[in-house]
Design a protein around this motif. Sequence first.
Motif, mmCIF file in Angstrom:
data_model
loop_
_atom_site.group_PDB
_atom_site.id
_atom_site.type_symbol
_atom_site.label_atom_id
_atom_site.label_comp_id
_atom_site.label_asym_id
_atom_site.label_seq_id
_atom_site.Cartn_x
_atom_site.Cartn_y
_atom_site.Cartn_z
ATOM 1 N N GLN A 208 8.270 59.208 66.486
ATOM 2 C CA GLN A 208 8.503 58.524 67.757
ATOM 3 C C GLN A 208 7.209 58.003 68.384
ATOM 4 O OE1 GLN A 208 10.994 60.970 70.304
ATOM 5 N NE2 GLN A 208 12.795 60.527 69.062
ATOM 6 N N GLU A 209 6.579 58.774 69.268
ATOM 7 C CA GLU A 209 5.388 58.317 69.989
ATOM 8 C C GLU A 209 4.490 59.501 70.285
ATOM 9 O OE1 GLU A 209 6.395 56.788 73.897
ATOM 10 O OE2 GLU A 209 7.870 58.368 74.210
ATOM 11 N N THR A 210 3.289 59.227 70.793
ATOM 12 C CA THR A 210 2.407 60.311 71.217
ATOM 13 C C THR A 210 2.635 60.564 72.707
ATOM 14 O OG1 THR A 210 0.553 58.873 71.828
ATOM 15 C CG2 THR A 210 0.683 59.571 69.520
ATOM 16 N N GLY A 211 1.799 61.402 73.303
ATOM 17 C CA GLY A 211 1.970 61.725 74.709
ATOM 18 C C GLY A 211 1.766 60.548 75.639
ATOM 19 N N ALA A 212 1.040 59.521 75.185
ATOM 20 C CA ALA A 212 0.743 58.399 76.093
ATOM 21 C C ALA A 212 0.676 57.043 75.400
ATOM 22 C CB ALA A 212 -0.590 58.669 76.800
ATOM 23 N N ALA A 213 1.218 56.943 74.190
ATOM 24 C CA ALA A 213 1.124 55.659 73.485
ATOM 25 C C ALA A 213 2.207 55.531 72.421
ATOM 26 C CB ALA A 213 -0.254 55.507 72.847
ATOM 27 N N ASN A 214 2.550 54.280 72.093
ATOM 28 C CA ASN A 214 3.464 54.001 70.988
ATOM 29 C C ASN A 214 2.718 54.061 69.661
ATOM 30 O OD1 ASN A 214 4.992 51.575 73.108
ATOM 31 N ND2 ASN A 214 5.923 53.498 72.497
ATOM 32 N N PHE A 215 3.464 54.283 68.582
ATOM 33 C CA PHE A 215 2.861 54.450 67.257
ATOM 34 C C PHE A 215 3.265 53.309 66.330
ATOM 35 C CE2 PHE A 215 3.206 55.911 62.848
ATOM 36 C CZ PHE A 215 1.894 56.299 62.610
ATOM 37 N N LEU A 216 2.288 52.811 65.558
ATOM 38 C CA LEU A 216 2.518 51.730 64.602
ATOM 39 C C LEU A 216 1.921 52.121 63.256
ATOM 40 C CD1 LEU A 216 1.230 48.787 66.856
ATOM 41 C CD2 LEU A 216 3.604 49.485 66.589
ATOM 42 N N LEU A 217 2.675 51.878 62.176
ATOM 43 C CA LEU A 217 2.174 52.072 60.817
ATOM 44 C C LEU A 217 2.023 50.706 60.184
ATOM 45 C CD1 LEU A 217 1.512 54.118 58.509
ATOM 46 C CD2 LEU A 217 3.896 53.837 57.782
ATOM 47 N N ILE A 218 0.871 50.444 59.574
ATOM 48 C CA ILE A 218 0.605 49.156 58.939
ATOM 49 C C ILE A 218 0.422 49.394 57.445
ATOM 50 C CG2 ILE A 218 -0.937 47.163 58.860
ATOM 51 C CD1 ILE A 218 -1.754 47.917 61.779
ATOM 52 N N ASP A 219 1.334 48.851 56.648
ATOM 53 C CA ASP A 219 1.298 49.003 55.194
ATOM 54 C C ASP A 219 1.238 47.614 54.581
ATOM 55 O OD1 ASP A 219 1.559 49.609 52.554
ATOM 56 O OD2 ASP A 219 3.373 50.825 52.737
ATOM 57 N N GLY A 220 0.032 47.189 54.226
ATOM 58 C CA GLY A 220 -0.140 45.850 53.691
ATOM 59 C C GLY A 220 0.209 44.806 54.733
ATOM 60 N N ASN A 221 1.199 43.966 54.432
ATOM 61 C CA ASN A 221 1.602 42.897 55.350
ATOM 62 C C ASN A 221 2.759 43.325 56.244
ATOM 63 O OD1 ASN A 221 1.110 40.108 56.149
ATOM 64 N ND2 ASN A 221 3.157 39.667 55.357
ATOM 65 N N GLU A 222 3.122 44.605 56.180
ATOM 66 C CA GLU A 222 4.260 45.093 56.974
ATOM 67 C C GLU A 222 3.778 46.026 58.079
ATOM 68 O OE1 GLU A 222 8.640 47.255 56.320
ATOM 69 O OE2 GLU A 222 7.052 47.522 54.830
ATOM 70 N N ILE A 223 4.343 45.853 59.257
ATOM 71 C CA ILE A 223 4.058 46.756 60.375
ATOM 72 C C ILE A 223 5.374 47.437 60.752
ATOM 73 C CG2 ILE A 223 4.316 44.894 62.078
ATOM 74 C CD1 ILE A 223 2.055 46.250 63.687
#
Length: 332
Positions: A208-223
Motif C-alpha cells: 500500500q503506502e508508507t506512513g507519509a507517502a505513496n509507493f511506486l515500483l519502476i521495472d524497466g519501462n513499467e511503473i
Amino acid sequence: MAVFGTVFMPQMTMITFENEKWSDAQVVSSQSINLHPGAHVLHYSSTCFEGLKAFRHSDGSIYTFRMDQNIARFAQSSQLLSLPNVDKQQISDMILNIVGQYANDVPEPPGSMYIRPTHIGIEASIGKAAAPSLSSMLYVLLSPVGDYFAGGAKPLRLLLDEDGMRCAPHMGMVKSGGNYASALPPIMKAQKEVQADQILFCPNGDVQETGAANFLLIDGNEIITKALDSSFLHGVTRNSILTLAKDLGMQVSERSLTVKELLERASKPGTEAALSGTAAVLTPVGTFVHKDTEYTVGSGAAGPTTMKLRQALNDIQWGKAPDTHGWLVKVK
C-alpha cells in the motif's frame, strides 16, 4: 538552514463556520488561534489538512502547483470527517491572497513556499463523541522551505510490514492528523530495531503506502502502484508522476502488488522503487527489510528513471518546462 516546516510566515488567513455559514476571510497573526479546552478537535480528532506549494519562476512570478486537486481532496476530507462543507472558491481565494501577500518571501528554486490549509472542529462539547462539530475553523498557514534533499537524495531503507496498517481502511483517503499519529509507534519501532527510515505497510501482503507517502515500483519501462481505493491517500504528487510517466511513453500499471511480486522484481538489475509526496516529490528507495532479510532494490542507489521523473516534475514547477497539463496557477 532550519528544519523543513519549522519556519512560518507571521500571518495567515482564516475563516470560521458558525450559525450554518462561513465568515469572510481575515488575515490574522499565525499565533492567534484561541480554542476552548472542550473543542471537538481536541477530543474527537475532527481535523484535516492539505499540503501544496508555490514556486518562484526565473522572471519573479509566483505559481501554485495543482491547487485545484489539493482543494478538492481537502473538501473530500472535510466531508468524510463530517466537518462543515467548505467553499472551494473561497479557499482558492484565501490561498492566492495570502501567498500573494508574502510573494517576496517565496524562496528561489530549489526552495518553495509550503502551503498548509487546515480545517478543525471548534464546537465546545465533550458530549459529542458520536456527533459532528457544528462550528469549525479553517486557516491557511505558510512555511518557506528549502531543498528537501539539501544533503543529497539518499536512498531510503523500508521495512515491509504485512501485519499492520497505516490507519483504518475507511480513513485511508482522508488527510487527517490521526492517521499520521497512529502510524508513529510502528515506524519508531522499525527505526530502532532494523534502522528503517520508514515502514511500507502491506496488510496481508498487499503493498500500500508508507506512513507519509505513496509507493511506486519502476521495472524497466513499467511503473507499478496500487490502484486507488479508500484504504490509502490519493496523492497529488503520485498522480502527477504517473501522468509524466505516460508522457514519457512509460507503461503505468495501477493494480494490486503483492509483497512476493515486489521482492521478486526488486532484485532484478535496473529495478527502482520510490516514494512520492509533496515535500520530497520523489524519493529513491534502496533497501527492503522483510522478515529479517535485506533485499537491495536494483543497484541500491537512486535510479535514473526516478531522478528523471523527479526532475521533470520540478522543471514544470519551476517554469523550466512547458506546463502542458494546466497545473500551475499564477499568484503574481
